[in-house]
Scaffold this active site. Sequence first.
Site, PDB file in Angstrom:
ATOM      1  N   TRP A   1     -16.352 -25.155 -25.935  1.00  0.00           N
ATOM      2  CA  TRP A   1     -16.925 -24.566 -24.729  1.00  0.00           C
ATOM      3  C   TRP A   1     -15.860 -24.708 -23.651  1.00  0.00           C
ATOM      4  O   TRP A   1     -15.550 -25.825 -23.239  1.00  0.00           O
ATOM      5  CB  TRP A   1     -18.194 -25.313 -24.279  1.00  0.00           C
ATOM      6  CG  TRP A   1     -19.365 -25.173 -25.185  1.00  0.00           C
ATOM      7  CD1 TRP A   1     -19.923 -26.142 -25.947  1.00  0.00           C
ATOM      8  CD2 TRP A   1     -20.150 -23.992 -25.409  1.00  0.00           C
ATOM      9  NE1 TRP A   1     -20.997 -25.647 -26.636  1.00  0.00           N
ATOM     10  CE2 TRP A   1     -21.170 -24.323 -26.327  1.00  0.00           C
ATOM     11  CE3 TRP A   1     -20.093 -22.673 -24.931  1.00  0.00           C
ATOM     12  CZ2 TRP A   1     -22.109 -23.404 -26.784  1.00  0.00           C
ATOM     13  CZ3 TRP A   1     -21.033 -21.755 -25.378  1.00  0.00           C
ATOM     14  CH2 TRP A   1     -22.026 -22.116 -26.294  1.00  0.00           C
TER      15      TRP A   1
ATOM     16  N   ALA B   1       0.820  -1.215   0.000  1.00  0.00           N
ATOM     17  CA  ALA B   1       0.000   0.000   0.000  1.00  0.00           C
ATOM     18  C   ALA B   1       0.856   1.268   0.000  1.00  0.00           C
ATOM     19  O   ALA B   1       0.637   2.184  -0.809  1.00  0.00           O
ATOM     20  CB  ALA B   1      -0.938  -0.003   1.209  1.00  0.00           C
TER      21      ALA B   1
ATOM     22  N   TYR C   1      -9.814 -20.995 -28.058  1.00  0.00           N
ATOM     23  CA  TYR C   1      -9.827 -22.460 -28.123  1.00  0.00           C
ATOM     24  C   TYR C   1      -8.786 -22.991 -29.095  1.00  0.00           C
ATOM     25  O   TYR C   1      -8.712 -22.531 -30.242  1.00  0.00           O
ATOM     26  CB  TYR C   1     -11.215 -22.960 -28.558  1.00  0.00           C
ATOM     27  CG  TYR C   1     -11.216 -24.404 -29.041  1.00  0.00           C
ATOM     28  CD1 TYR C   1     -10.726 -25.430 -28.228  1.00  0.00           C
ATOM     29  CD2 TYR C   1     -11.703 -24.730 -30.298  1.00  0.00           C
ATOM     30  CE1 TYR C   1     -10.709 -26.755 -28.685  1.00  0.00           C
ATOM     31  CE2 TYR C   1     -11.697 -26.057 -30.750  1.00  0.00           C
ATOM     32  CZ  TYR C   1     -11.198 -27.059 -29.944  1.00  0.00           C
ATOM     33  OH  TYR C   1     -11.187 -28.351 -30.383  1.00  0.00           O
TER      34      TYR C   1
ATOM     35  N   ASP D   1      -3.887  -3.532   4.314  1.00  0.00           N
ATOM     36  CA  ASP D   1      -4.406  -4.493   5.296  1.00  0.00           C
ATOM     37  C   ASP D   1      -4.880  -3.848   6.600  1.00  0.00           C
ATOM     38  O   ASP D   1      -5.487  -4.524   7.424  1.00  0.00           O
ATOM     39  CB  ASP D   1      -3.319  -5.526   5.645  1.00  0.00           C
ATOM     40  CG  ASP D   1      -3.177  -6.609   4.596  1.00  0.00           C
ATOM     41  OD1 ASP D   1      -3.813  -6.507   3.531  1.00  0.00           O
ATOM     42  OD2 ASP D   1      -2.406  -7.559   4.853  1.00  0.00           O
TER      43      ASP D   1
ATOM     44  N   ALA E   1       9.266   0.860   8.917  1.00  0.00           N
ATOM     45  CA  ALA E   1       9.745   0.410  10.226  1.00  0.00           C
ATOM     46  C   ALA E   1      10.996  -0.465  10.115  1.00  0.00           C
ATOM     47  O   ALA E   1      11.843  -0.454  10.994  1.00  0.00           O
ATOM     48  CB  ALA E   1       8.627  -0.354  10.937  1.00  0.00           C
TER      49      ALA E   1
ATOM     50  N   CYS F   1       4.391 -12.083  -0.193  1.00  0.00           N
ATOM     51  CA  CYS F   1       3.657 -13.215  -0.791  1.00  0.00           C
ATOM     52  C   CYS F   1       4.617 -14.293  -1.286  1.00  0.00           C
ATOM     53  O   CYS F   1       4.232 -15.457  -1.452  1.00  0.00           O
ATOM     54  CB  CYS F   1       2.790 -12.753  -1.958  1.00  0.00           C
ATOM     55  SG  CYS F   1       1.681 -11.407  -1.533  1.00  0.00           S
TER      56      CYS F   1
ATOM     57  N   HIS G   1      10.219  -6.596  -4.944  1.00  0.00           N
ATOM     58  CA  HIS G   1       9.541  -6.178  -6.190  1.00  0.00           C
ATOM     59  C   HIS G   1      10.459  -5.201  -6.928  1.00  0.00           C
ATOM     60  O   HIS G   1      10.598  -5.235  -8.137  1.00  0.00           O
ATOM     61  CB  HIS G   1       8.244  -5.417  -5.879  1.00  0.00           C
ATOM     62  CG  HIS G   1       7.120  -6.254  -5.365  1.00  0.00           C
ATOM     63  ND1 HIS G   1       6.560  -7.272  -6.083  1.00  0.00           N
ATOM     64  CD2 HIS G   1       6.416  -6.191  -4.205  1.00  0.00           C
ATOM     65  CE1 HIS G   1       5.558  -7.802  -5.390  1.00  0.00           C
ATOM     66  NE2 HIS G   1       5.457  -7.159  -4.247  1.00  0.00           N
TER      67      HIS G   1
HETATM   68  C1  LIG Z   1       3.404 -15.440   3.555  1.00  0.00           C
HETATM   69  C2  LIG Z   1       2.355 -14.554   2.926  1.00  0.00           C
HETATM   70  C3  LIG Z   1       1.882 -14.863   1.655  1.00  0.00           C
HETATM   71  C4  LIG Z   1       0.920 -14.045   1.054  1.00  0.00           C
HETATM   72  N1  LIG Z   1       0.487 -14.377  -0.202  1.00  0.00           N
HETATM   73  C5  LIG Z   1      -0.414 -13.579  -0.820  1.00  0.00           C
HETATM   74  C6  LIG Z   1      -0.819 -13.869  -2.141  1.00  0.00           C
HETATM   75  O1  LIG Z   1      -0.361 -14.858  -2.745  1.00  0.00           O
HETATM   76  N2  LIG Z   1      -1.725 -13.043  -2.729  1.00  0.00           N
HETATM   77  C7  LIG Z   1      -2.228 -11.935  -2.091  1.00  0.00           C
HETATM   78  O2  LIG Z   1      -3.037 -11.194  -2.678  1.00  0.00           O
HETATM   79  N3  LIG Z   1      -1.835 -11.627  -0.822  1.00  0.00           N
HETATM   80  C8  LIG Z   1      -0.948 -12.421  -0.180  1.00  0.00           C
HETATM   81  N4  LIG Z   1      -0.530 -12.106   1.089  1.00  0.00           N
HETATM   82  C9  LIG Z   1      -1.091 -10.929   1.757  1.00  0.00           C
HETATM   83  C10 LIG Z   1      -0.346  -9.674   1.328  1.00  0.00           C
HETATM   84  O3  LIG Z   1       1.028  -9.878   1.493  1.00  0.00           O
HETATM   85  C11 LIG Z   1      -0.829  -8.486   2.143  1.00  0.00           C
HETATM   86  O4  LIG Z   1      -2.211  -8.325   1.900  1.00  0.00           O
HETATM   87  C12 LIG Z   1      -0.097  -7.218   1.760  1.00  0.00           C
HETATM   88  O5  LIG Z   1       1.281  -7.335   2.015  1.00  0.00           O
HETATM   89  C13 LIG Z   1      -0.633  -6.010   2.525  1.00  0.00           C
HETATM   90  O6  LIG Z   1       0.142  -4.906   2.226  1.00  0.00           O
HETATM   91  P1  LIG Z   1       0.140  -3.612   3.175  1.00  0.00           P
HETATM   92  O7  LIG Z   1       0.996  -2.600   2.488  1.00  0.00           O
HETATM   93  O8  LIG Z   1      -1.246  -3.210   3.488  1.00  0.00           O
HETATM   94  O9  LIG Z   1       0.753  -4.052   4.568  1.00  0.00           O
HETATM   95  P2  LIG Z   1       1.953  -4.942   5.092  1.00  0.00           P
HETATM   96  O10 LIG Z   1       2.468  -5.845   4.023  1.00  0.00           O
HETATM   97  O11 LIG Z   1       1.501  -5.523   6.366  1.00  0.00           O
HETATM   98  O12 LIG Z   1       3.110  -3.886   5.367  1.00  0.00           O
HETATM   99  C14 LIG Z   1       3.019  -2.896   6.337  1.00  0.00           C
HETATM  100  C15 LIG Z   1       4.222  -2.001   6.192  1.00  0.00           C
HETATM  101  O13 LIG Z   1       4.135  -0.967   7.165  1.00  0.00           O
HETATM  102  C16 LIG Z   1       5.329  -0.916   7.936  1.00  0.00           C
HETATM  103  N5  LIG Z   1       4.916  -0.387   9.240  1.00  0.00           N
HETATM  104  C17 LIG Z   1       3.985  -0.875  10.092  1.00  0.00           C
HETATM  105  N6  LIG Z   1       3.845  -0.059  11.149  1.00  0.00           N
HETATM  106  C18 LIG Z   1       4.697   0.971  10.943  1.00  0.00           C
HETATM  107  C19 LIG Z   1       5.016   2.147  11.667  1.00  0.00           C
HETATM  108  N7  LIG Z   1       4.411   2.449  12.814  1.00  0.00           N
HETATM  109  N8  LIG Z   1       5.959   2.981  11.164  1.00  0.00           N
HETATM  110  C20 LIG Z   1       6.578   2.712   9.989  1.00  0.00           C
HETATM  111  N9  LIG Z   1       6.305   1.624   9.257  1.00  0.00           N
HETATM  112  C21 LIG Z   1       5.371   0.773   9.731  1.00  0.00           C
HETATM  113  C22 LIG Z   1       5.856  -2.342   7.904  1.00  0.00           C
HETATM  114  O14 LIG Z   1       7.250  -2.376   8.204  1.00  0.00           O
HETATM  115  C23 LIG Z   1       5.568  -2.689   6.446  1.00  0.00           C
HETATM  116  O15 LIG Z   1       6.539  -2.122   5.600  1.00  0.00           O
HETATM  117  C24 LIG Z   1       0.419 -12.913   1.734  1.00  0.00           C
HETATM  118  C25 LIG Z   1       0.890 -12.606   3.020  1.00  0.00           C
HETATM  119  C26 LIG Z   1       1.855 -13.416   3.612  1.00  0.00           C
HETATM  120  C27 LIG Z   1       2.356 -13.078   4.986  1.00  0.00           C
END
Ligand SMILES: Cc1cc2nc3c(=O)[nH]c(=O)nc-3n(C[C@H](O)[C@H](O)[C@H](O)COP(=O)(O)OP(=O)(O)OC[C@H]3O[C@@H](n4cnc5c(N)ncnc54)[C@H](O)[C@@H]3O)c2cc1C
Length: 461
Positions: free
Chosen positions: A440, A11, A432, A288, A33, A42, A60
Amino acid sequence: MHLVAIGGSDAGISAALRARELDPSVDATVVVADSYPNFSICGIPYYFSREVQPWQSLAHRTHADLEATGMNLRLNTLATGIDVDGRTLTVRDAAGTESTIAYDELMVGTGASPSTAGIAGLDRFGPDDGVHLLHSMGDTFALERYLDEHQPETAIIVGAGYVGLEMAEALTVRGLRVTQLQRGPEVLSTLDPELGSLVHDELTRHGVEVVTGTRIQSVTRDGGRLTVTGTRDAHAFSRSADLVLVVVGVRPNTSLLTAAGATTGAGGAVVVDEHMRTGLPNVWAAGDGVVTHHRLLGVTYLPLGTTAHKQGRVAGENAIGGNARFAGSLGTQVVKVFEVVAARTGLRDDEALAAGYSAQSHTAIADDHKRYYPGATPISIRITGDTRDGRLLGAQLVGTRGAEISKRVDTYATALHHGMTVGGMSDLDLSYTPPLGSPWDAVQVAAQAWEHEVRLVAAGV
Ligand SMILES: Cc1cc2nc3c(=O)[nH]c(=O)nc-3n(C[C@H](O)[C@H](O)[C@H](O)COP(=O)(O)OP(=O)(O)OC[C@H]3O[C@@H](n4cnc5c(N)ncnc54)[C@H](O)[C@@H]3O)c2cc1C
């Protein structure tokens, strides 16, 4: 314009990239963090299976790639407070020094943390004790170190959602004997049990012991041996192993935003609108940590990487004056478990009924390509539709790895996005050729089978 994004995952990085893409004059700072910005968490299971090596390949984009976009990264920096009126963020660096960062617009992408599902005592364990959660690169290094240093022979995985299943495969490939514990009646509870059982069979085929109906309440350590205890079908249950991995979902990280005055909703996540506004002036949020707008359910909580990327992009665009809207999730997801792939999009029967749809589901089995061409394999496809107007509500698919399950579920996802009927699927002009499909396609065969079933039920047959 100074845009500050908190969070270096899907995000936060998506927001900063979008803002810089649309307006390269925007000054974008990303506060992270840890020291692993833009890592594909993932992909972590494939690091453990050693299909992806070294760990740096999970990025990435590299640090240099990110800086080349013009964004400024503040790594190992924890955001600790938001002063909404003063438009200032308080941060603490690795040395513990506090400072402030002034912003014009703030995007919060702090994501989620692993849930412990009420299992007692997990916080007693250190990284060398063999009890692990899995969400970050830090968690990854801790588990990898434990595997290297202690060479465990057996593992218990608590949880059989997609991360638990991927890790069951990875640890099996690493030579561990894996026991997978699941609370519900079948693995992968995002699918109906009749399809989940196909994934269960694949786990068993590869030597994973699957125990369903098991609620774990505590983990204890005696010498080098770890024991999980709980109940199974109302009886006491316990099992021991050299390693315990708890992967039972996530809980949204909301404290920064709620301390600043934001409200929480579905799943305890921060409430945002479809423009990713938090309701706090100049503060946006995505990923998330926030609620999910769902095209069939309204507001829910459905944390996925795909959604976090899209929401982050919307937030980044709007933070610099745009008017983008998150079009809504369908919960489309797919997982590979050994040689089987399972996918779903939209709603299952029970979810659709609970949401007020007149749902009916039907499972069909169709070949992935013409049977006369070598290698054809069956795909189980369960379609849910509304019997009142024939509207497609959801689809679940399980098949072999080569059967294009992920792209076939995407056909249903596209149809759902556009509000198509199940019958309308037969009108789609799909590709196909005998080695790859049928006149189909399997997605259409299953749609026609659903229509047939609905006619039979309506006729009382
Ligand atoms: C093992 C695994 C496999 C997955 N496989 C899939 C998949 O195949 N397909 C799919 O769609 N999704 C998958 N997911 C889910 C997906 O990874 C998450 O939905 C996605 O990473 C969410 O992204 P985000 O940026 O919201 O948060 P997060 O990935 O939770 O990242 C949060 C970020 O915020 C930082 N942070 C948090 N608090 C603070 C703070 N106070 N100050 C500064 N930084 C902070 C953290 O360090 C991190 O960089 C998987 C997850 C895991 C764990």
